[in-house]
Design an enzyme around this catalytic site. Structure first.
Site, PDB file in Angstrom:
ATOM      1  N   TYR A 107      -3.556  -4.667   8.154  1.00  0.00           N
ATOM      2  CA  TYR A 107      -2.294  -3.955   8.274  1.00  0.00           C
ATOM      3  C   TYR A 107      -1.175  -4.862   7.806  1.00  0.00           C
ATOM      4  CZ  TYR A 107      -4.427  -0.393  11.235  1.00  0.00           C
ATOM      5  OH  TYR A 107      -5.197   0.616  11.719  1.00  0.00           O
ATOM      6  N   HIS A 165      -0.318   2.734   7.637  1.00  0.00           N
ATOM      7  CA  HIS A 165      -1.770   2.743   7.534  1.00  0.00           C
ATOM      8  C   HIS A 165      -2.211   1.451   6.898  1.00  0.00           C
ATOM      9  CE1 HIS A 165      -2.392   6.861   8.737  1.00  0.00           C
ATOM     10  NE2 HIS A 165      -1.343   7.193   8.016  1.00  0.00           N
ATOM     11  N   LYS A 176      -8.210   3.522   1.432  1.00  0.00           N
ATOM     12  CA  LYS A 176      -8.055   2.076   1.528  1.00  0.00           C
ATOM     13  C   LYS A 176      -8.776   1.431   0.356  1.00  0.00           C
ATOM     14  CE  LYS A 176      -8.147   2.129   6.559  1.00  0.00           C
ATOM     15  NZ  LYS A 176      -6.966   2.958   6.510  1.00  0.00           N
TER      16      LYS A 176
END
Lengths: 823, 519
Positions: free
Chosen positions: A725, A733, A776
């Site tokens: 993070y 996110h 991601k």
């Protein structure tokens, strides 16, 4: 003790900060002002504290920046000087001022932090642990209070998430509904356009299509899709779906029969036109016995289909049904044809699922009528024990299904005692499956209906488990009643359980009616139900087998402790265990029927104990809720704990036994040893600690990212080692998932051919896919591990601080490359 | 269908339809990985793929006639599309002869010198010709075709009496690709090269042997027309010289194991043809040249001096922590600087890995996006560097393999406009060097991009001091403007003029005198 200490320091710091803040403008980046908030749980003051203030600290260290000097504003210089002087005169406590306390727990391989202040502080500073009672933010206490006391005002994030999800579910449902409606509209429009030109075609298709049995069921299912007129009609047809079956079969009701018989004649075209759109759906008018392959294929696959067809009853109404009505003995043929075999019920669920409708939709007249009719039926019908394949198949597949039915009885056990006379009547007059429903007072009966109507609810463990013992008792009663017929209270139970239990047994022989004798099915079952007492009585034979007692009981051991304390002794009584054993034994070839000892009457203390056992579990002890202790504890992962302890110095880890603080050096050894399973001992053997201990490798990665300002968190949820993070899950996110890849490139490693296990490409693709799905990026973090001699030297020279410098870390960003997208 | 999403069934018709200009960007980024609506094809044969939009996907039949009709129409359209008559234009059709050993003795060194040694860096000059791989070229083309702009290679600067001088020679993957496409008629010679391509005589077919180095640059139609004419003339004795080969025969001749001269491995061919069909331009990467061992970046005097300074004053961290000295801190920068013990990777212009790439993790192909002016001899540095690996025989690359592979590519920093904290993710994800790895699993190709990441270049903690201030947009807080004098310098704990350096670093990412004091 330690908690108190931490508390006191917190309070002190807070007061110190008050002093610091007073002169500082609110607009300045005053980290100190946040200390009061971060050290305690976020206060829910009327004015909401902004998130950036709650999560102000990136590490457990506060900074005291001097106020900014604006050349245009000379006052700011004075301000600066004042603050600086104040800090010189009374310097704030050296950071890190708060030292959290955790206890090492070898079982979970984590450091438990229990102090609520520490928990929230650590959470807000980016240490998330491996899990806590809370899903995200540690707010278990808040949630519990909200859950138990006031349903209002519990604004826990979980609640909001839940609400949002519910909203989304609702929206999806709405969307699906509108889509479905659009499709329905489309279908009906198409049907309309099709109807006018298709008059002849319909009849032709009707002739072509073989008459198969499933039509009404399908019609009912399809009815919302059909065009309005057709819908009405079909609905009307299927309106008295199951229950009407026996009724129609009975020639006493000519009107309804006429109506149903008329229907297809009156509006044949609409109905058929509707189905001509989809050739798979066919409507049957004349139930001829299916002979051709097409017809056989079109036969219903389960009894459900059969039961739902109201029309099939018209013609058959055969003598057999009447025979049943007029108390002639019915001979069950074993189903032999393929159609019959296919039509056999696959599980008890099929059968049970059908019954609720019947009970619910029954009108009062029907009930009385059927009662009147059914009473005489009961005796003479002989029901054979299942021998044919069909019957065997139709037997209940698991005890749970059976058990589920008996839950109903449990609910109102006291009533059995309370109204004995009524039940006596019921026992006499209503021995069939309908009788419980028809019983006018009918606690048991209504319960039965409910229980049947919600077969899903029966699945839950408590229900089945809890009902097990009751069920057995009831069954015993039932046995006793069928033999000796004495106790009044048992009558009702008898009716119910027998209905439940005999459902499968009786269902089997009745599957025969596919060839147009559909209506008989239900009737037959109902008629048989009353008689099931006899076969049950015979099957009671297993009663005294202790082996069966133990095995059967364990499966239904109720999960709630209060129940389990009560029920085991009950289960150990041979009589109660037998009830369930008998129901199991026929389908399972493993338990051979034991010698018949059914003549022995069951003693009837059982019904008295039943209400006791049930009522014991019933009321929730509300006193427990009042004294609510905070069960939240925080499990810091070893990497996080070691970072806090070694790098920041803001955590002291206690030994679980001695409760003495563990020095960092020992802590390192502990963590390294526990990164293996079973934990390795610290000695000089081959299996001792190595520079590539999983803990060390992971810690190197953790420290690397943490020291750059990233907030790493364990990424088990996303199938990676860490997720990164930028500030924390509250703000953003995570953008990256990290896979740690130990590597041994040093010459000394390669000499010994020490290599990390090679990961396959499919592994990488899988990880990448999962991460791509959650938006991601994948980062492979290669950690080049120093060879043992070098590492040991460094450890001797400067401890882990020097040894960690030998770990070489390289990040490799991995992404899927699409040839189509990059042209 | 979704697995081999890169193999669009419609790509082939499009490619053949636009075979005239292979480089024409088909530009169907729109239909990335999904099934397009075939019905739109039917309306116009020349429809650009960009206009084809995907419809909604139905997962089951819901019984409406509209759905069935749509499905049926779509099927019909697909059938029509697939039954499109493919035309092989004569000017695209050439004949090639399989001479596997003609260049076997060719000295590669000379080749290299002709090619220019720095081809590996992808920055060859205009005059230098790319590496030719002459030893691997096994198919000689009669005449030339359009594809000669992209494929094949002729050896120049040979004496005039050399046999088949100036003819294009194809690599096995190029030949096989053309055979598969139907553009090449591959023949097995029964006579020698000197008979099929008779020595140059001034009077015979002068036009076929182009004196120029680039055969493709000449007027093609004329050449092909000539070839066709000669074919018809020689029809009778055509089979005296050789026999035509089937696609199967071509496969068996040209597909081999890795490292075999004159053959190509099946995986590489699959990748080659896949990318070629997708519109890329591909050339074989030149073999590895012996790179000098990575030299340490030259240290300027100032850097050297400044490196001396902190090392003397900086205290050795305590063996078992805490790394952060207890004390009063005015900003987070000194706190985080004390935590630095693990060395951070710093990307540099020179390759930093001490290893050389080894097969299969070495660059096999250079790839260019389709561009109108691309030719096999004159082209910009490659857009991508590709290694081909077999999914079954290899696994995720090890540390040495991946660093060597990535370091074999030139630095490719991100776009210059990616500055500031807002584009940090873009910078990080792009990396500093990158290489593609085509993972071939029994014919299914998956391209992965591996990039050298440098998280050490993004020091997040530098923003911690300012981030707690209220946002300028919210709550009327004041943003720190440039006129603000940073009082952090007054602080005894901030040792260096760090903040100033930081702002300088952001402007110039390559500057090395940043906060990192890596040991």
């Amino acid at each position: 003790m330690e908690e108190d200490m931490a508390e006191s320091t917190t309070v002190m710091m807070a007061s110190a900060n008050e002093d610091t803040i007073t002169g500082v403008e609110a607009t300045l980046p005053s980290n100190a002002s946040d200390a009061t908030i971060t050290t305690g749980p976020p206060t829910t003051s009327p004015t909401r504290v902004p998130l950036y203030k709650i999560y102000a600290l990136p590490t457990p260290i506060r900074t005291f920046p001097l106020p900014t000097f604006y050349p245009s504003n000379p006052i700011s210089l004075i301000h600066l000087v004042i603050v600086w002087l104040r800090q010189v005169v009374s310097p704030p406590q050296p950071e890190p001022s708060t030292i959290h306390v955790g206890v090492w727990d070898p079982n979970t391989r984590s450091v438990h932090v229990k102090d609520p202040g520490s928990i929230s502080a650590l959470w807000e500073q980016g240490f998330y642990g491996k899990g806590s009672l809370s899903r995200s933010e540690p707010n278990w206490m808040k949630r519990e209070i909200g859950r138990r006391e006031s349903t209002q005002g519990n604004t826990v994030s979980e609640e909001r998430t839940e609400a949002r999800r519910e909203e989304r579910r609702q929206a999806k449902w709405e969307r699906a509904k509108t889509e479905l409606e659009a499709i329905e509209r489309q279908i009906s429009e198409e049907a309309l356009t099709q109807v006018e030109p298709a008059g002849d075609i319909v009849s032709a298709s009707d002739a072509v299509l073989p008459p198969s049995g499933n039509s009404p069921a399908v019609a009912e299912l399809e009815s919302p899709l059909a065009e309005p007129e057709a819908t009405e009609e079909v609905a009307f047809e299927s309106q008295p779906p199951v229950q009407q079956a026996p009724e129609e079969a009975i020639p006493v009701m000519p009107i309804k029969e006429a109506v149903t018989a008329q229907l297809p004649v009156d509006h044949p075209i609409e109905v058929l036109a509707d189905f001509s759109v989809k050739p798979s759906v066919q409507l049957v008018i004349q139930p001829k016995p299916p002979v051709g392959p097409a017809e056989l294929l079109a036969l219903p696959n389960s009894v459900t289909d059969l039961i739902r067809r109201p029309q099939a009853h018209e013609e058959p109404v055969p003598q057999i049904v009447e025979a049943a009505l007029f108390c002639r003995p019915i001979v069950h043929k074993a189903p032999v044809g393929p159609a019959e075999l296919l039509a056999l019920p696959n599980s008890q669920a099929d059968l049970v699922a059908t019954s609720p409708q019947s009970h619910e939709e029954e009108t009062h007249e029907e009930e009385t009528l059927i009662q009147a009719k059914a009473v005489p039926i009961c005796r003479p019908v002989e029901s054979k024990s299942p021998i044919g394949p069909a019957e065997l198949l139709a037997l209940p597949n698991c005890l749970v299904e059976l058990m589920s039915g008996s839950l109903l009885v449990k609910g109102e056990p006291k009533d059995f005692e309370a109204v004995p006379s009524q039940f006596q009547e019921a026992a006499h007059t209503l021995p069939t499956a309908k009788q419980p429903t028809a019983a006018t007072n009918g606690h048991a009966g209504s319960k039965l209906v409910n229980g049947h109507a919600q077969p899903n609810g029966l699945v839950n463990g408590y229900a089945t488990g809890a009902s097990a013992c009751v069920h057995r008792e009831v069954e015993d009663n039932d046995a006793s009643i069928s033999e000796t017929k004495p106790p009044v209270t048992n009558g009702a139970c008898n009716g119910i359980t027998s209905s439940i239990l005999s459902d499968p047994a009786s269902g089997a022989p009745e599957t025969r009616p596919i060839q147009g004798e559909g209506p008989q099915l239900l009737k037959r079952r109902q008629s048989v139900l009353g008689e099931e007492a006899q076969p049950l009585k015979r099957r009671k034979s297993v009663r005294f087998s202790p082996r069966v007692v133990s095995t059967t009981f364990q499966h239904f051991d109720p999960p709630s402790p209060s129940r389990s304390t009560v029920s085991p002794p009950k289960a150990s009584s041979p009589a109660s265990s037998n009830g369930s054993a008998t129901t199991i034994s026929p389908p399972s070839p493993m338990t051979p029927p034991e010698p018949v000892t059914s003549l022995e009457p069951v003693t009837s203390p059982e019904p008295e104990t039943t209400p006791d056992s049930v009522s014991e579990s019933g009321p929730e002890t509300y006193a427990v809720l009042k004294e609510l202790s905070n069960k939240e504890h925080f499990q810091l992962a070893p990497e996080e704990a070691f970072f806090l302890s070694f790098s920041v110095g803001a955590l002291s880890v206690m030994d679980p036994v001695t409760l003495a603080p563990i020095p960092t050096e020992d802590l390192l050894t502990l963590f390294r040893a526990h990164s293996y399973f079973p934990p390795r001992t610290v000695d000089s053997s081959v299996e001792s600690l190595q520079p590539h201990d999983p803990f060390l490798v992971n810690y190197a990665v953790y420290h690397h990212f943490r020291s750059l300002g990233w907030v790493p968190r364990h990424g088990m949820k996303f199938g990676v080692d860490f997720i990164l993070y930028q500030r924390g899950p509250v703000f953003d996110h995570s953008e990256f998932g990290v896979m740690v890849m130990p590597s041994f490139s040093d010459a000394q490693w390669t000499e010994h051919e020490h290599q990390a296990p090679r990961k396959s490409w499919s592994w990488l693709m899988g990880v990448n896919r999962v991460l791509a799905h959650v938006l991601k990026g994948l980062v492979l973090v290669y950690v080049d591990i120093p060879p043992p001699p070098v590492f040991d030297d460094a450890m001797k020279q400067g401890g882990i601080a020097v040894a960690l410098k030998l770990y070489n870390i390289r990040e490799v960003m991995v992404r899927r490359f699409s040839a189509n997208r990059n042209r | 269908m979704s697995l081999d999403d890169d193999d669009m069934p419609t790509t082939a018709p499009i490619a053949s339809a636009s075979a005239d200009q292979e480089d024409a960007p088909t530009g169907d980024e729109v239909l990335e990985e999904e099934i397009q609506d075939f019905r739109l094809f039917r309306k116009d044969k020349n429809i650009s793929a960009q206009t084809i939009r995907k419809g909604e996907k139905d997962f089951e039949s819901h019984g409406t006639r509209a759905q069935e009709n749509a499905l049926e129409q779509s099927r019909q359209a697909m059938k029509e599309v697939l039954s499109y008559t493919r035309v092989h234009q004569t000017r695209n059709l050439v004949r090639g002869w399989y001479f596997p050993d003609w260049w076997a003795e060719w000295p590669e060194k000379e080749d290299e010198s002709a090619a220019g040694g720095n081809a590996t860096q992808g920055t060859q000059e205009k005059d230098k010709r790319p590496f030719a791989h002459m030893r691997d070229r096994v198919v000689i083309l009669e005449g030339s075709s359009v594809s000669s702009t992209y494929l094949g290679r002729a050896v120049t600067s040979q004496p005039k009496e050399t046999l088949a001088r100036g003819k294009d020679w194809l690599l096995p993957e190029e030949a096989l690709y053309l055979v598969e496409r139907g553009s090449l008629d591959l023949w097995w010679p029964t006579r020698g090269l000197e008979e099929i391509f008779p020595p140059w005589k001034p009077d015979v077919k002068d036009s076929e042997a182009h004196p120029e180095s680039e055969p493709a640059a000449t007027s093609e139609a004329e050449v092909v027309g000539h070839a066709v004419e000669s074919n018809t003339v020689n029809e009778a004795d055509e089979y005296d010289q050789g026999i035509p080969l089937s696609v199967q025969a071509a496969y068996s001749l040209l597909i081999g194991n890795d490292g075999e001269r004159g053959k190509v491995s099946l995986q590489k061919f699959q990748v080659y043809s896949n990318l070629k069909r997708a519109g890329y331009n591909i050339l074989r990467a030149p073999p590895l040249t012996k790179q000098c061992t990575p030299q340490t970046p030259s240290v300027t005097l100032w850097q050297w001096l400044s490196s001396l300074l902190p090392s003397g004053s900086e205290p050795q961290p305590r063996p078992y922590g805490p790394l952060i000295q207890p004390g009063l801190y005015r900003s987070y920068v000194p706190i985080y600087r004390q935590m630095v013990i693990i060395p951070r990777h710093k990307p540099s212009a020179a390759p930093s890995s001490p290893w050389l790439p080894e097969d299969p993790f070495s660059v096999h192909f250079h790839i260019w996006k389709a561009a109108p002016k691309w030719s096999k001899l004159r082209h910009p540095p490659p857009d991508f560097y590709l290694a081909v690996v077999d999914a079954q025989e290899t696994g995720v690359p090890t540390f040495q393999e991946i660093t060597a592979l990535v370091d074999a590519t030139p630095p490719a920093p991100g776009k210059p406009e990616w500055t500031g904290p807002g584009r940090m993710y873009a910078r990080l994800k792009h990396g500093h060097r990158n290489a593609l790895v085509a993972v071939v699993d029994h014919g299914i190709i998956n391209y992965m991009r591996f990039a050298e990441g440098a998280f050490g270049e993004e020091l997040l903690f530098e923003r911690f001091d300012s981030r707690n201030a209220p946002r300028s947009g919210k709550g009327g807080g004041r943003a720190l403007s440039s006129s603000v004098i940073d009082t952090g310098t007054l602080d005894k704990f901030s040792k260096q003029p760090s903040e100033l350096c930081v702002s300088g670093r952001k402007v110039e990412p390559k500057d090395n005198n940043t906060l990192d004091d890596d040991p």
